[in-house]
Design an enzyme around this catalytic site. Structure first.
Site, PDB file in Angstrom:
ATOM      1  N   GLU A 158       0.918  -1.126  -0.174  1.00 20.92           N
ATOM      2  CA  GLU A 158       0.197   0.022  -0.012  1.00 20.92           C
ATOM      3  C   GLU A 158       0.895   1.229  -0.052  1.00 20.92           C
ATOM      4  OE1 GLU A 158      -4.030  -0.163   2.249  1.00 20.92           O
ATOM      5  OE2 GLU A 158      -2.716  -1.601   3.191  1.00 20.92           O
ATOM      6  N   SER A 189      -5.991  -2.889   1.552  1.00 21.34           N
ATOM      7  CA  SER A 189      -6.515  -2.452   0.341  1.00 21.34           C
ATOM      8  C   SER A 189      -7.116  -3.599  -0.693  1.00 21.34           C
ATOM      9  CB  SER A 189      -5.228  -1.824  -0.534  1.00 21.34           C
ATOM     10  OG  SER A 189      -5.221  -0.516   0.093  1.00 21.34           O
ATOM     11  N   SER A 210     -10.912   9.787  -0.695  1.00 21.84           N
ATOM     12  CA  SER A 210     -10.994   8.607  -0.051  1.00 21.84           C
ATOM     13  C   SER A 210     -12.435   8.316   0.485  1.00 21.84           C
ATOM     14  CB  SER A 210     -10.059   8.174   0.802  1.00 21.84           C
ATOM     15  OG  SER A 210      -8.772   8.380   0.296  1.00 21.84           O
TER      16      SER A 210
END
Length: 322
Positions: free
Chosen positions: A15, A158, A293
């Site tokens: 990530e 993720s 996000s």
């Protein structure tokens, strides 16, 4: 009063790039509100950098130098998602340096990153979870399931290494792939849950109170894996279209789990909403924090601007961490 804030991005995991983007966004928001900001990045090689300049020739040398920067800060804002960051490692470093840190403490980060332990906490708190087992990736050939299963690394983020296995050959390949991503080689094999994918973000305010933002629904044509998470094919509805009783059940579950895990700062609880009710999927104790996000989107739906969200996280930074 503005504070000296060290923002950490990057990291030694899959990530890295997402974490770097979160850190830049957070740093920009803090700069715009008048804070003194130092942007630190951990390379995939473990070398720390300050404003782009390496702090040492090796990971160890740069860590020594970085610790002095952390100790000179009023607050550290770690934006490193995944292992060697979100799992409590950076919170522990800040605790040793005796500096306030944004987000959850050491134990919460470690338990939250371990998907198996997180499910045990959720069960103990009275929230349903998907049935599943943990297996070492090296024992893939010994695993046998007669039905479709979801395979995921025990410790990663993720959605890296997450896949759907429909038969024995797919199962072995999925376990090996997840094992390569998992920090300790353990893999979680779960029964698929049929339901709507709903996320709920919870914020702990500087005064200690906590509240949940409007829920977000994820729309995909299949598994919400790494590819669909970042290729733009997934769609989000914020607020999610929920009946009042559904919204209430999700909010209660999110707040219950926030407390059960001992979260600080902001955390995102991921659920499935089924015909039988709410099912816990996982917790993100340091979720993605770019303005686009999921967590900032949820709080924006509640009227809390991105810059204000970041500012409240700094104001409510924990000391000491536990």
């Amino acid at each position: 009063m503005s504070e000296r804030v060290a923002v950490i991005g990057g990291g030694q995991n899959v990530e890295h790039h997402v974490s770097a983007a979160s850190a830049v966004a957070v740093a920009d928001a803090l700069w715009s509100s008048g804070h003194s900001v130092l942007l630190l990045e951990i390379g995939t090689d473990g070398v720390w950098r300050a404003e782009g300049d390496a702090l040492g020739a090796t990971a160890g040398e740069s860590l020594v130098a970085a610790t002095s920067f952390l100790a000179a800060s009023d607050v550290v804002f770690p934006c490193v998602h995944g292992p060697r960051g979100e799992d409590g490692v950076l919170a522990a470093l800040c605790s040793l340096a005796q500096v306030r840190v944004v987000g959850s403490g050491v134990t919460t980060g470690a338990v939250g990153m371990d998907k198996h332990l997180a499910k045990l906490v959720a069960q103990d708190a009275g929230v349903r979870v998907a049935p599943g087992v943990v297996v070492p990736a090296v024992e893939a050939e010994a695993v046998a399931f007669s039905r479709e299963v979801v395979v995921k690394p025990v410790a990663s983020g993720s959605s890296h290494g997450v896949s759907l296995a429909r038969d024995a050959s797919e199962l072995m390949a999925a376990i090996r792939a997840a094992g390569r991503v998992s920090g300790d080689g353990r893999v979680l094999v779960e029964q698929p849950i049929r339901g709507r994918e709903i996320d709920v973000a919870v914020l702990r305010e500087p005064d200690g109170s906590r509240w949940a933002a409007p829920a977000l629904e994820i729309h995909t044509d299949g598994l919400f894996d790494t590819r669909t998470k970042y290729d733009g094919s997934a769609r989000f509805t914020v607020p999610a279209l929920l009946a009042p009783e559904e919204a209430d059940a999700l909010t209660r579950a999110a707040l219950t789990l926030f407390d059960a895990f001992g979260c600080g700062g902001v955390a995102r609880m991921d659920f499935f909403l089924t015909d039988e009710g709410v099912v816990f999927n996982e917790v993100n104790t340091m979720p993605g924090l770019t303005a686009a996000s999921q967590v900032p989107r949820m709080f924006r739906a509640a009227g809390l601007a991105y810059e204000d969200l970041v500012g409240r996280l700094v104001e409510g930074a924990r000391w000491p961490t536990t």
